[in-house]
Design a protein around this motif. Structure first.
Motif, short mmCIF file in Angstrom:
data_model
loop_
_atom_site.label_atom_id
_atom_site.label_comp_id
_atom_site.label_asym_id
_atom_site.label_seq_id
_atom_site.Cartn_x
_atom_site.Cartn_y
_atom_site.Cartn_z
N THR A 241 33.10 24.69 52.14
CA THR A 241 33.53 24.09 50.74
C THR A 241 34.72 23.46 50.73
O THR A 241 34.86 22.44 50.21
CB THR A 241 33.05 25.04 49.52
OG1 THR A 241 31.77 25.55 49.78
CG2 THR A 241 33.15 24.46 48.28
N THR A 242 35.74 24.04 51.08
CA THR A 242 37.08 23.53 51.28
C THR A 242 37.36 22.45 52.00
O THR A 242 38.05 21.54 51.56
CB THR A 242 38.07 24.96 51.66
OG1 THR A 242 37.95 26.10 50.80
CG2 THR A 242 39.27 24.37 51.36
N SER B 245 35.93 36.30 45.94
CA SER B 245 34.62 36.79 45.42
C SER B 245 33.29 36.69 46.41
O SER B 245 33.56 35.87 47.33
CB SER B 245 34.34 35.62 44.20
OG SER B 245 33.20 35.97 43.69
N GLN B 246 32.56 37.64 46.18
CA GLN B 246 31.53 37.65 46.90
C GLN B 246 30.50 36.54 46.68
O GLN B 246 29.71 35.88 47.29
CB GLN B 246 30.45 38.83 46.78
CG GLN B 246 31.59 40.21 47.62
CD GLN B 246 31.75 39.99 48.83
OE1 GLN B 246 30.83 39.80 49.56
NE2 GLN B 246 33.15 40.39 49.21
N ILE B 247 30.79 35.89 45.31
CA ILE B 247 29.76 34.87 44.76
C ILE B 247 30.54 33.75 45.03
O ILE B 247 31.75 33.55 44.57
CB ILE B 247 29.51 35.10 43.40
CG1 ILE B 247 28.82 36.55 43.04
CG2 ILE B 247 28.57 33.80 42.79
CD1 ILE B 247 28.53 36.91 41.67
N GLN C 48 40.29 27.95 44.57
CA GLN C 48 39.56 27.79 45.99
C GLN C 48 39.49 28.79 46.76
O GLN C 48 38.22 29.17 47.49
CB GLN C 48 40.23 26.37 46.56
CG GLN C 48 40.10 25.33 45.77
CD GLN C 48 40.43 24.13 46.71
OE1 GLN C 48 39.96 23.64 47.66
NE2 GLN C 48 41.67 23.43 46.26
N GLN C 49 40.60 29.48 47.09
CA GLN C 49 40.64 30.81 47.97
C GLN C 49 39.80 31.98 47.47
O GLN C 49 39.16 32.51 48.32
CB GLN C 49 42.13 31.30 47.99
CG GLN C 49 43.12 30.32 48.58
CD GLN C 49 44.62 30.63 48.54
OE1 GLN C 49 44.88 31.77 48.30
NE2 GLN C 49 45.37 29.67 48.87
N THR C 50 39.51 32.02 46.10
CA THR C 50 39.02 32.89 45.65
C THR C 50 37.25 32.69 45.57
O THR C 50 36.46 33.53 46.02
CB THR C 50 39.17 33.31 44.08
OG1 THR C 50 40.66 33.53 44.01
CG2 THR C 50 38.28 34.42 43.54
N PHE C 51 36.66 31.41 45.30
CA PHE C 51 35.52 31.27 45.13
C PHE C 51 34.80 30.00 46.31
O PHE C 51 33.68 29.87 46.05
CB PHE C 51 35.23 30.51 43.88
CG PHE C 51 35.43 31.47 42.75
CD1 PHE C 51 34.62 32.57 42.44
CD2 PHE C 51 36.83 31.22 41.97
CE1 PHE C 51 34.75 33.42 41.36
CE2 PHE C 51 36.73 32.34 40.89
CZ PHE C 51 35.93 33.36 40.56
N PHE C 52 35.61 29.63 46.93
CA PHE C 52 35.12 28.47 47.78
C PHE C 52 35.04 29.19 49.47
O PHE C 52 36.06 29.74 50.00
CB PHE C 52 35.93 27.31 47.97
CG PHE C 52 35.84 26.33 46.77
CD1 PHE C 52 35.03 26.83 45.63
CD2 PHE C 52 36.68 25.40 46.62
CE1 PHE C 52 35.20 26.20 44.43
CE2 PHE C 52 36.81 24.61 45.44
CZ PHE C 52 35.72 24.86 44.53
N ILE D 16 32.70 37.51 36.21
CA ILE D 16 33.92 37.43 36.91
C ILE D 16 35.30 36.91 36.07
O ILE D 16 35.07 36.06 35.36
CB ILE D 16 33.61 36.51 38.07
CG1 ILE D 16 32.30 36.95 38.86
CG2 ILE D 16 35.03 36.63 38.99
CD1 ILE D 16 31.92 35.78 39.81
N TYR D 17 36.28 37.64 36.31
CA TYR D 17 37.50 37.31 35.67
C TYR D 17 38.37 36.50 36.74
O TYR D 17 38.61 37.03 37.76
CB TYR D 17 38.33 38.33 35.06
CG TYR D 17 39.55 37.86 34.55
CD1 TYR D 17 39.61 37.33 33.31
CD2 TYR D 17 40.63 38.36 35.19
CE1 TYR D 17 40.76 36.78 32.75
CE2 TYR D 17 42.11 37.75 34.52
CZ TYR D 17 42.01 37.15 33.42
OH TYR D 17 43.28 36.80 32.95
N PHE D 18 38.84 35.38 36.36
CA PHE D 18 40.01 34.51 37.31
C PHE D 18 41.19 34.74 36.66
O PHE D 18 41.63 34.29 35.52
CB PHE D 18 39.43 33.45 37.75
CG PHE D 18 40.44 32.70 38.45
CD1 PHE D 18 40.63 32.93 39.77
CD2 PHE D 18 41.38 31.63 38.12
CE1 PHE D 18 41.45 32.15 40.74
CE2 PHE D 18 42.42 31.04 38.82
CZ PHE D 18 42.48 31.58 40.11
#
Length: 316
Positions: free
Chosen positions: A265-266, A12-14, A257-261, A219-221
Motif C-alpha cells: 500500500t505504501t 496495527s494488525q488491521i 502510514q507506518q501504522t496502518f499501511f 483503534i486510537y491513533f
C-alpha cells in the motif's frame, strides 16, 4: 543521545488498503488528512456536513448519515442573507431555502450510500466544549457568528462523549456490520477557549476515546501525542502558532502510514503522489511538445494505477 521524545505507534494488525472506502469526519485536521488520502488514490468521503469540532455534533452527523435521516426546511435558519443549518458548516448555505436543503440532503444521501460499504470511519475530535441555543438547547455544530448572548457554552462530561461515540458506533454497525472505527484527537489547540479550558477539553476527549476504544475494540491513533511530544517545537506550527504546519502534517501522515499501511500500500501511495505531482504541474507553455509528452506520461500512469486496482474510474 536523543534530543526529543519519539512517538512510535505500534503497527496495527488491521491494515488499510486501496480497496477500502473511508469516511472521515471532524475538525479541520480531518480535512487535511482526508485530502492526503484522496490524492494518494483512496476512495474517501470527507465531512459530509462540513467541518465540525465537538464530538456530539460529529456523532450526530454520522448517525443521521447512517440512518439517512434527511433534513426538512424547518431545520434551516435565515442568518443574514443566507439560509443555513446549525448542524452544518457555513459552506452549506444558499440565498434560496430549497437550494440549501437540496445541497444538504444530497450530501447526506451520498454519504449514506458510501457508508453502507465503507470499511473505516475515521473521526477526529477537536474540543469537548459545546455550544447550544439558550432558547431551546439546540446543539450547534457551527455558531454562524450568532451574538454570544444567544448561546450557552458547556464542557461535555467524559460519560456523555463516550456514550455518544458508542451510539454512533452501534448505528453504523446496524447499517454496515463490518465497519471499523479509528479515532484521533486533533492536535490543533483551541486557544480562544483559554489555555486552561483547552487542556480540560483535550483531557475529556482522551478519557472518552479510551473508554470507547476499550468497549468497542476500536483503534486510537496518537496524532495529538505526536504533535505535543515529538513535534513540540514552534517551528512545526503554522503562523498562528496553533495549527500544525504542512511539514508537521506530512510527518503525522507518515506515522499514520507506518501504522496502518502494508509495504504494498505504501508503494502505491508513492505512485499516486507522483501522479498527483505530475497533474499539479503548471507549465510555462501549455502548447509545448515537452508538456504534451508530460501529459501523455501522466495519462499512462493513471491507466496503470487503475488497472492495478481494478478500477474503471480514472483517478484525477
Amino acid at each position: 543521545m536523543k534530543f526529543f521524545t519519539e512517538v512510535n505507534p505500534q503497527p496495527s494488525q488491521i491494515k488499510i488498503t486501496h480497496g477500502d472506502k473511508l469516511l472521515l469526519a471532524g475538525s479541520c485536521f480531518t480535512e487535511n488528512i482526508g485530502r492526503r488520502f484522496e490524492r494518494s488514490g483512496f476512495e474517501v468521503c470527507i465531512n459530509p456536513f462540513g467541518i465540525a469540532y465537538n464530538p456530539l455534533s460529529i456523532c450526530d452527523c454520522i448517525k443521521r448519515v447512517a440512518k439517512e435521516e434527511l433534513f426538512v426546511e424547518e431545520e434551516l435558519v435565515k442568518i443574514g442573507e443566507y439560509w443555513k443549518s446549525y448542524s452544518h458548516h457555513g459552506d452549506f448555505r444558499s440565498e434560496n431555502r430549497k437550494e440549501c436543503l437540496q445541497m444538504i440532503n444530497t450530501s447526506l444521501s451520498n454519504a449514506h450510500s458510501f457508508l453502507s460499504d465503507a470499511r473505516f470511519v475515521i473521526l477526529t475530535l477537536g474540543t469537548a466544549w459545546v455550544y447550544s441555543l439558550k432558547e431551546n438547547g439546540k446543539l450547534l455544530a457551527n455558531c454562524h457568528k450568532l451574538p454570544s448572548q444567544l448561546i450557552d457554552r458547556s464542557l461535555c462530561s467524559v460519560e456523555r462523549v463516550a456514550c455518544s461515540l458508542e451510539e454512533t458506533f452501534e448505528t453504523c454497525r446496524s447499517l454496515n456490520p463490518s465497519v471499523q472505527f479509528i479515532l484521533t484527537i486533533s492536535p490543533i489547540r483551541h486557544w480562544r477557549e483559554g489555555f486552561r479550558d483547552n487542556m480540560l477539553s483535550k483531557s475529556v476527549l482522551h478519557l472518552a476515546t479510551e473508554e470507547f476504544c476499550r468497549k468497542t475494540s476500536s483503534i486510537y491513533f496518537p496524532s495529538y501525542e505526536i504533535m505535543m511530544d515529538e513535534l513540540r517545537d514552534y517551528r512545526f506550527y503554522a503562523d498562528d502558532m496553533l495549527h500544525p504546519s504542512e511539514k508537521a502534517e506530512t510527518y503525522i501522515w507518515e506515522k499514520f502510514q507506518q501504522t496502518f499501511f502494508s509495504q504494498e500500500t505504501t508503494g502505491l501511495v508513492s505512485e499516486f503522489e507522483k501522479l498527483y505531482s505530475m497533474l499539479s504541474h503548471r507549465p510555462f507553455n501549455p502548447q509545448s511538445e515537452q508538456y504534451k509528452q508530460h501529459l501523455q506520461k501522466a495519462e499512462k500512469l493513471k491507466q496503470e494505477l487503475n488497472e492495478r486496482l481494478g478500477r474503471t474510474k480514472i483517478y484525477d
